[in-house]
Design a protein around this motif. Sequence first.
Motif, PDB file in Angstrom:
ATOM      1  N   TYR A  95       0.861  -1.164   0.000  1.00 34.49           N
ATOM      2  CA  TYR A  95       0.000   0.000   0.000  1.00 34.49           C
ATOM      3  C   TYR A  95       0.901   1.217   0.000  1.00 34.49           C
ATOM      4  O   TYR A  95       1.801   1.332   0.806  1.00 34.49           O
ATOM      5  CB  TYR A  95      -0.928   0.002   1.209  1.00 34.49           C
ATOM      6  CG  TYR A  95      -1.865  -1.167   1.173  1.00 34.49           C
ATOM      7  CD1 TYR A  95      -3.029  -1.099   0.416  1.00 34.49           C
ATOM      8  CD2 TYR A  95      -1.570  -2.342   1.838  1.00 34.49           C
ATOM      9  CE1 TYR A  95      -3.895  -2.181   0.349  1.00 34.49           C
ATOM     10  CE2 TYR A  95      -2.423  -3.427   1.780  1.00 34.49           C
ATOM     11  CZ  TYR A  95      -3.585  -3.334   1.036  1.00 34.49           C
ATOM     12  OH  TYR A  95      -4.418  -4.413   0.970  1.00 34.49           O
ATOM     13  N   LEU A  96       0.658   2.107  -0.916  1.00 33.07           N
ATOM     14  CA  LEU A  96       1.553   3.231  -1.090  1.00 33.07           C
ATOM     15  C   LEU A  96       0.783   4.534  -1.053  1.00 33.07           C
ATOM     16  O   LEU A  96      -0.240   4.683  -1.706  1.00 33.07           O
ATOM     17  CB  LEU A  96       2.273   3.104  -2.430  1.00 33.07           C
ATOM     18  CG  LEU A  96       3.026   4.333  -2.896  1.00 33.07           C
ATOM     19  CD1 LEU A  96       4.255   4.544  -2.038  1.00 33.07           C
ATOM     20  CD2 LEU A  96       3.424   4.167  -4.338  1.00 33.07           C
ATOM     21  N   GLU A 124       4.781   5.735   1.657  1.00 33.26           N
ATOM     22  CA  GLU A 124       4.090   4.977   2.688  1.00 33.26           C
ATOM     23  C   GLU A 124       3.911   3.561   2.171  1.00 33.26           C
ATOM     24  O   GLU A 124       3.138   3.307   1.260  1.00 33.26           O
ATOM     25  CB  GLU A 124       2.743   5.576   3.060  1.00 33.26           C
ATOM     26  CG  GLU A 124       2.156   4.848   4.267  1.00 33.26           C
ATOM     27  CD  GLU A 124       0.899   5.473   4.801  1.00 33.26           C
ATOM     28  OE1 GLU A 124      -0.130   4.778   4.799  1.00 33.26           O
ATOM     29  OE2 GLU A 124       0.938   6.644   5.202  1.00 33.26           O
ATOM     30  N   LEU A 125       4.674   2.663   2.763  1.00 31.80           N
ATOM     31  CA  LEU A 125       4.636   1.248   2.394  1.00 31.80           C
ATOM     32  C   LEU A 125       4.242   0.454   3.621  1.00 31.80           C
ATOM     33  O   LEU A 125       4.890   0.561   4.668  1.00 31.80           O
ATOM     34  CB  LEU A 125       6.007   0.786   1.892  1.00 31.80           C
ATOM     35  CG  LEU A 125       6.558   1.523   0.665  1.00 31.80           C
ATOM     36  CD1 LEU A 125       8.006   1.153   0.424  1.00 31.80           C
ATOM     37  CD2 LEU A 125       5.725   1.200  -0.553  1.00 31.80           C
ATOM     38  N   ARG A 126       3.169  -0.306   3.515  1.00 28.41           N
ATOM     39  CA  ARG A 126       2.692  -1.139   4.624  1.00 28.41           C
ATOM     40  C   ARG A 126       2.534  -0.329   5.910  1.00 28.41           C
ATOM     41  O   ARG A 126       2.982  -0.721   6.972  1.00 28.41           O
ATOM     42  CB  ARG A 126       3.617  -2.323   4.826  1.00 28.41           C
ATOM     43  CG  ARG A 126       3.724  -3.217   3.599  1.00 28.41           C
ATOM     44  CD  ARG A 126       4.701  -4.335   3.863  1.00 28.41           C
ATOM     45  NE  ARG A 126       5.003  -5.060   2.651  1.00 28.41           N
ATOM     46  CZ  ARG A 126       4.337  -6.114   2.213  1.00 28.41           C
ATOM     47  NH1 ARG A 126       3.308  -6.561   2.876  1.00 28.41           N
ATOM     48  NH2 ARG A 126       4.698  -6.721   1.104  1.00 28.41           N
ATOM     49  N   ASN A 127       1.942   0.842   5.789  1.00 24.81           N
ATOM     50  CA  ASN A 127       1.667   1.735   6.912  1.00 24.81           C
ATOM     51  C   ASN A 127       2.925   2.265   7.600  1.00 24.81           C
ATOM     52  O   ASN A 127       2.867   2.670   8.760  1.00 24.81           O
ATOM     53  CB  ASN A 127       0.746   1.073   7.943  1.00 24.81           C
ATOM     54  CG  ASN A 127      -0.601   0.749   7.357  1.00 24.81           C
ATOM     55  OD1 ASN A 127      -1.181   1.565   6.640  1.00 24.81           O
ATOM     56  ND2 ASN A 127      -1.105  -0.438   7.626  1.00 24.81           N
ATOM     57  N   CYS A 128       4.030   2.272   6.904  1.00 30.71           N
ATOM     58  CA  CYS A 128       5.278   2.821   7.432  1.00 30.71           C
ATOM     59  C   CYS A 128       5.746   3.920   6.479  1.00 30.71           C
ATOM     60  O   CYS A 128       5.739   3.726   5.266  1.00 30.71           O
ATOM     61  CB  CYS A 128       6.354   1.743   7.526  1.00 30.71           C
ATOM     62  SG  CYS A 128       5.907   0.344   8.566  1.00 30.71           S
ATOM     63  N   ASP A 144      15.295   5.680   9.891  1.00 32.16           N
ATOM     64  CA  ASP A 144      14.514   6.216  10.994  1.00 32.16           C
ATOM     65  C   ASP A 144      13.446   5.207  11.394  1.00 32.16           C
ATOM     66  O   ASP A 144      13.416   4.083  10.886  1.00 32.16           O
ATOM     67  CB  ASP A 144      13.913   7.576  10.621  1.00 32.16           C
ATOM     68  CG  ASP A 144      12.987   7.516   9.414  1.00 32.16           C
ATOM     69  OD1 ASP A 144      12.614   6.417   8.975  1.00 32.16           O
ATOM     70  OD2 ASP A 144      12.625   8.585   8.904  1.00 32.16           O
ATOM     71  N   LYS A 145      12.584   5.600  12.301  1.00 28.99           N
ATOM     72  CA  LYS A 145      11.550   4.697  12.820  1.00 28.99           C
ATOM     73  C   LYS A 145      10.683   4.114  11.695  1.00 28.99           C
ATOM     74  O   LYS A 145      10.313   2.946  11.732  1.00 28.99           O
ATOM     75  CB  LYS A 145      10.682   5.458  13.833  1.00 28.99           C
ATOM     76  CG  LYS A 145       9.631   4.638  14.510  1.00 28.99           C
ATOM     77  CD  LYS A 145      10.133   3.968  15.742  1.00 28.99           C
ATOM     78  CE  LYS A 145       8.990   3.330  16.493  1.00 28.99           C
ATOM     79  NZ  LYS A 145       9.423   2.543  17.611  1.00 28.99           N
ATOM     80  N   GLY A 146      10.379   4.914  10.680  1.00 22.31           N
ATOM     81  CA  GLY A 146       9.552   4.441   9.575  1.00 22.31           C
ATOM     82  C   GLY A 146      10.197   3.301   8.800  1.00 22.31           C
ATOM     83  O   GLY A 146       9.560   2.294   8.513  1.00 22.31           O
ATOM     84  N   CYS A 187      10.354   0.202  11.037  1.00 24.23           N
ATOM     85  CA  CYS A 187       9.026  -0.434  11.100  1.00 24.23           C
ATOM     86  C   CYS A 187       8.811  -1.291   9.851  1.00 24.23           C
ATOM     87  O   CYS A 187       8.364  -2.430   9.942  1.00 24.23           O
ATOM     88  CB  CYS A 187       7.967   0.653  11.206  1.00 24.23           C
ATOM     89  SG  CYS A 187       6.278   0.121  10.911  1.00 24.23           S
ATOM     90  N   TYR A 188       9.149  -0.743   8.711  1.00 27.48           N
ATOM     91  CA  TYR A 188       8.965  -1.456   7.447  1.00 27.48           C
ATOM     92  C   TYR A 188       9.790  -2.738   7.400  1.00 27.48           C
ATOM     93  O   TYR A 188       9.357  -3.754   6.861  1.00 27.48           O
ATOM     94  CB  TYR A 188       9.334  -0.527   6.288  1.00 27.48           C
ATOM     95  CG  TYR A 188       9.155  -1.140   4.934  1.00 27.48           C
ATOM     96  CD1 TYR A 188       7.885  -1.407   4.430  1.00 27.48           C
ATOM     97  CD2 TYR A 188      10.248  -1.463   4.143  1.00 27.48           C
ATOM     98  CE1 TYR A 188       7.718  -1.976   3.174  1.00 27.48           C
ATOM     99  CE2 TYR A 188      10.088  -2.025   2.891  1.00 27.48           C
ATOM    100  CZ  TYR A 188       8.818  -2.281   2.414  1.00 27.48           C
ATOM    101  OH  TYR A 188       8.655  -2.845   1.178  1.00 27.48           O
TER     102      TYR A 188
END
Length: 160
Positions: free
Chosen positions: A5-6, A20-24, A40-42, A45-46
């Motif tokens: 999901y982008l 934005e990939l897989r809500n990250c 970073d955190k994003g 998370c991914y």
Amino acid sequence: MMRIYLRLRKFTRKMDKVYELRNCEIKVRLDEGLIRVYSDKGLWCYLDNNIRLRTLELAKFIKIDYQKEVNKTLMISESSLMVEIWAHVYSDYFGLLIKRHLKIKWVQNLLQKGIERAEIIDCGEKKFDSNRWVWDFLSHFEQIISLFLPKNISNKNLKN
């Protein structure tokens, strides 16, 4: 089949982006001959799960977006991008982990310098990146390397 999901939005400059990939949210900058990914955190998370698959997805997506934005093919293989991203992310991770537990001031200062270098992943084509050969060489072992990468690194709360 897994879906990506982008949501893409541009920020500050024309070539600075947030994918934005897989809500990250993954921050990337595209320049001619060079891409910059931020550890970073994003991004952490991914990469929490399916590290090899997700890094490959990210590398493919970056290359497609680069082609669209710069109107040229990025002359870096997906495997080379993957290995360089891992080197930075997991250097960042292990540096922060050690810094958290080892309370010796001079060691923490030294680690901080390494952490700051690891947070910005500059991946350049050969003419812009003098160590591209290292990542190209290591890319031959990306499948083996991926077996040793820790999972769920964002759960350690090392990044804000």
